[in-house]
Design a protein around this motif. Structure first.
Motif, PDB file in Angstrom:
ATOM      1  N   VAL A   8      48.128  39.787  40.495  1.00 11.94           N
ATOM      2  CA  VAL A   8      47.923  38.369  40.794  1.00 11.94           C
ATOM      3  C   VAL A   8      48.534  38.052  42.153  1.00 11.94           C
ATOM      4  CG1 VAL A   8      48.532  36.029  40.123  1.00 11.94           C
ATOM      5  CG2 VAL A   8      47.789  37.660  38.401  1.00 11.94           C
ATOM      6  N   ALA A   9      49.698  38.598  42.410  1.00 14.71           N
ATOM      7  CA  ALA A   9      50.339  38.345  43.702  1.00 14.71           C
ATOM      8  C   ALA A   9      49.463  38.867  44.838  1.00 14.71           C
ATOM      9  CB  ALA A   9      51.706  39.016  43.742  1.00 14.71           C
ATOM     10  N   VAL A  11      45.902  39.784  44.773  1.00 15.98           N
ATOM     11  CA  VAL A  11      44.520  39.311  44.914  1.00 15.98           C
ATOM     12  C   VAL A  11      44.283  37.920  44.334  1.00 15.98           C
ATOM     13  CG1 VAL A  11      43.631  41.656  44.930  1.00 15.98           C
ATOM     14  CG2 VAL A  11      43.817  40.410  42.776  1.00 15.98           C
ATOM     15  N   GLY A  12      45.319  37.317  43.795  1.00 18.65           N
ATOM     16  CA  GLY A  12      45.157  35.977  43.245  1.00 18.65           C
ATOM     17  C   GLY A  12      44.612  36.006  41.827  1.00 18.65           C
ATOM     18  N   LEU A  13      44.781  34.878  41.146  1.00 19.14           N
ATOM     19  CA  LEU A  13      44.258  34.791  39.783  1.00 19.14           C
ATOM     20  C   LEU A  13      42.740  34.918  39.793  1.00 19.14           C
ATOM     21  CD1 LEU A  13      46.373  31.981  38.128  1.00 19.14           C
ATOM     22  CD2 LEU A  13      46.062  34.310  37.317  1.00 19.14           C
ATOM     23  N   GLU A  14      42.146  34.406  40.841  1.00 14.89           N
ATOM     24  CA  GLU A  14      40.687  34.444  40.911  1.00 14.89           C
ATOM     25  C   GLU A  14      40.190  35.883  41.040  1.00 14.89           C
ATOM     26  OE1 GLU A  14      39.183  32.053  44.025  1.00 14.89           O
ATOM     27  OE2 GLU A  14      37.087  32.573  43.657  1.00 14.89           O
ATOM     28  N   GLU A  92      49.845  30.180  42.363  1.00 16.21           N
ATOM     29  CA  GLU A  92      48.561  30.393  41.681  1.00 16.21           C
ATOM     30  C   GLU A  92      48.568  29.729  40.308  1.00 16.21           C
ATOM     31  OE1 GLU A  92      45.848  32.192  42.576  1.00 16.21           O
ATOM     32  OE2 GLU A  92      46.483  33.319  44.360  1.00 16.21           O
ATOM     33  N   ARG A  96      46.177  26.916  38.409  1.00 15.22           N
ATOM     34  CA  ARG A  96      45.470  27.257  37.185  1.00 15.22           C
ATOM     35  C   ARG A  96      45.868  26.346  36.027  1.00 15.22           C
ATOM     36  NH1 ARG A  96      42.545  31.660  34.895  1.00 15.22           N
ATOM     37  NH2 ARG A  96      42.005  31.917  37.089  1.00 15.22           N
TER      38      ARG A  96
END
Lengths: 165, 165, 165, 165
Positions: A8-9, A11-14, A92, A96
């Motif tokens: 997540v750090a 590439v992001g949650l997306e 992030e 969300r």
DNA sequence: TATGAATGAGATTTCATTCAT
DNA sequence: TATGAATGAAATCTCATTCAT
């Protein structure tokens, strides 16, 4: 899952893909599903993990208010320096949380605790408007999350204006 | 595209679907592609739109520094109250800027201008560390973006600690 | 497995999940695999169970033909009333028999026996075309399987047209 | 979709794969989704197609009752001989109708029409219990669906017992 | 300029089955 | 005998993008 946290750090949650999480751990996609039923559940776990990490900056209760506040800000600065990804992930998650109830639960829980600690400190320090100062600290920390290099300067300001009074 | 802007505020950049943007405008998906070649391009346009909106809070140059700062903070408070979605979108874009170069360009451009204005003001006001105060303001505003109802209180603090000096 | 039988009646062969069968019995999925090697094997067992249940409607051999036929139809009516799920399951199995050889074996075995009994009865009754009457009975019973409430009426017709002759 | 219809006859509703349907038509899976939003929708279309085909056996309204009944049974026999897959598909749909509302709608609609026609005929013929005879015919046809070679014999019986009266 | 049809790459999830304990 | 963990194959569906009209 630590692997999910790191991803997540990055590439992001997306951009979080179960496939990558599984690959990072070296297991099959379906094996991941065996442990974590759904992607949302994994994200919720990440959210709670992040909340737990942030909770470690709470100052020890035996300190005097002024020292406790300083200790808390120091701990935050330390955490930003040592684990900047945690703050990326938190940013992030904040976003969300607007749509995912279980993430919201974790985020709000953590924030409520933080708010309580800060308000307590500022009240003990005799601040005229402890709630407002609390919000300023929280906002400043949140706002500097994505620029870890600026964090020390901002945190120092928060301590300075405080002591300046 | 205004429609895209509104949709980002509602469902986030992650939930942004070209189909919905097209539907909101009342045209076909393919027609949308005629005007905007790619999704990234649309997001970049949204980023520039957001930057332009934020730029409207810059204080008029003819004011005295103290008044200019107050005017700027007032303008920000006003904008938060009138268009909270703008700040939601900005929060989304900040995160996206980490990975999308054209979004980063827009975001960094806007932030550089903002930083320059604030530093100029704080220097003119004789602040000992104008850069630090600038970062505090920026961080606080960014941090309060997702909680528009707290914004007035935080912005008031920024003005107060300033005047308090 | 009785549990599998009940589940087939409820969710169909298509919806049959080994996990649910195991859960219904209170054991682990893997434990189920210890007793029944494969899903097809379980379905075959269900098919044989169904065939055995249907076989109970065969009339006692000591009755006179007319009474035997009446007894058989009564037994069928009784079974439909008491265990409608059996007929649901049978309908499922008939369809599955087209593709699964072991199910086909069970279904065809049961049907051959039934056919023999009926043909024997109709022959003894002096019917001009016993085979045809047999098929009519079989078809009518099969056709009314999914509407148990209509079964008595249809079965009565079969007896009536018969006696009417 | 004719391709889906043929596939259901071959591999059953359970074995129906969108991939195969798409392949049979020579298009991509996603192209199929472009035309038919969901698998359930495709199945519903198949159900309605089947109902429409069955409706073609309704006797012309200008015939006398006895001739109309004979014509209907003949048409059924003809359809069974010419298109046995239709009856296989119908058997599949009857089972699916228990769980899928849109399939149920199509199946029940067709059956209601059929029932009305038959009851009308038997009433016109002066049958003592037209409803019961109707159910016998429906059940017999349904029951013989999976054995097309037996159908002529069973249908003949239905006409015979009728004329025999 | 506008569109409908088509596509391909990919994502999450399900499920029967196997392996080691 | 029983189990929990692991797996691989597959299935449905989504979505940005392109092509021909």
């Amino acid at each position: 899952m630590r692997a999910a946290f790191a991803l997540v750090a990055e590439v992001g949650l997306e951009g979080l893909r179960l496939r990558q999480v599984a690959a990072a751990v070296g297991i099959d996609q379906s094996t991941l599903h065996h442990h974590v039923a759904t992607k949302a559940e994994l994200v919720a776990a990440v959210a709670e993990h992040a909340a737990a990490l942030l909770a470690t900056t709470a100052p020890p209760s035996h300190l005097a208010p002024a020292d406790a506040l300083a200790a808390h800000l120091d701990a935050l600065a330390d955490l930003v320096a040592r684990r900047p990804e945690l703050f990326t992930v938190t940013a992030e998650l904040d976003l969300r949380a607007r749509r995912d109830p279980s993430v919201r639960a974790a985020v709000e829980g953590q924030e409520a605790g933080w708010r309580a600690v800060l308000t307590g400190l500022f009240t003990a320090l005799g601040e005229p408007d402890p709630a407002a100062r609390t919000e300023l600290v929280i906002a400043a920390v949140k706002g500097v999350r994505l620029a870890p290099d600026l964090a020390p300067r901002v945190l120092a300001q928060l301590g300075a204006t405080d002591r300046g009074k």
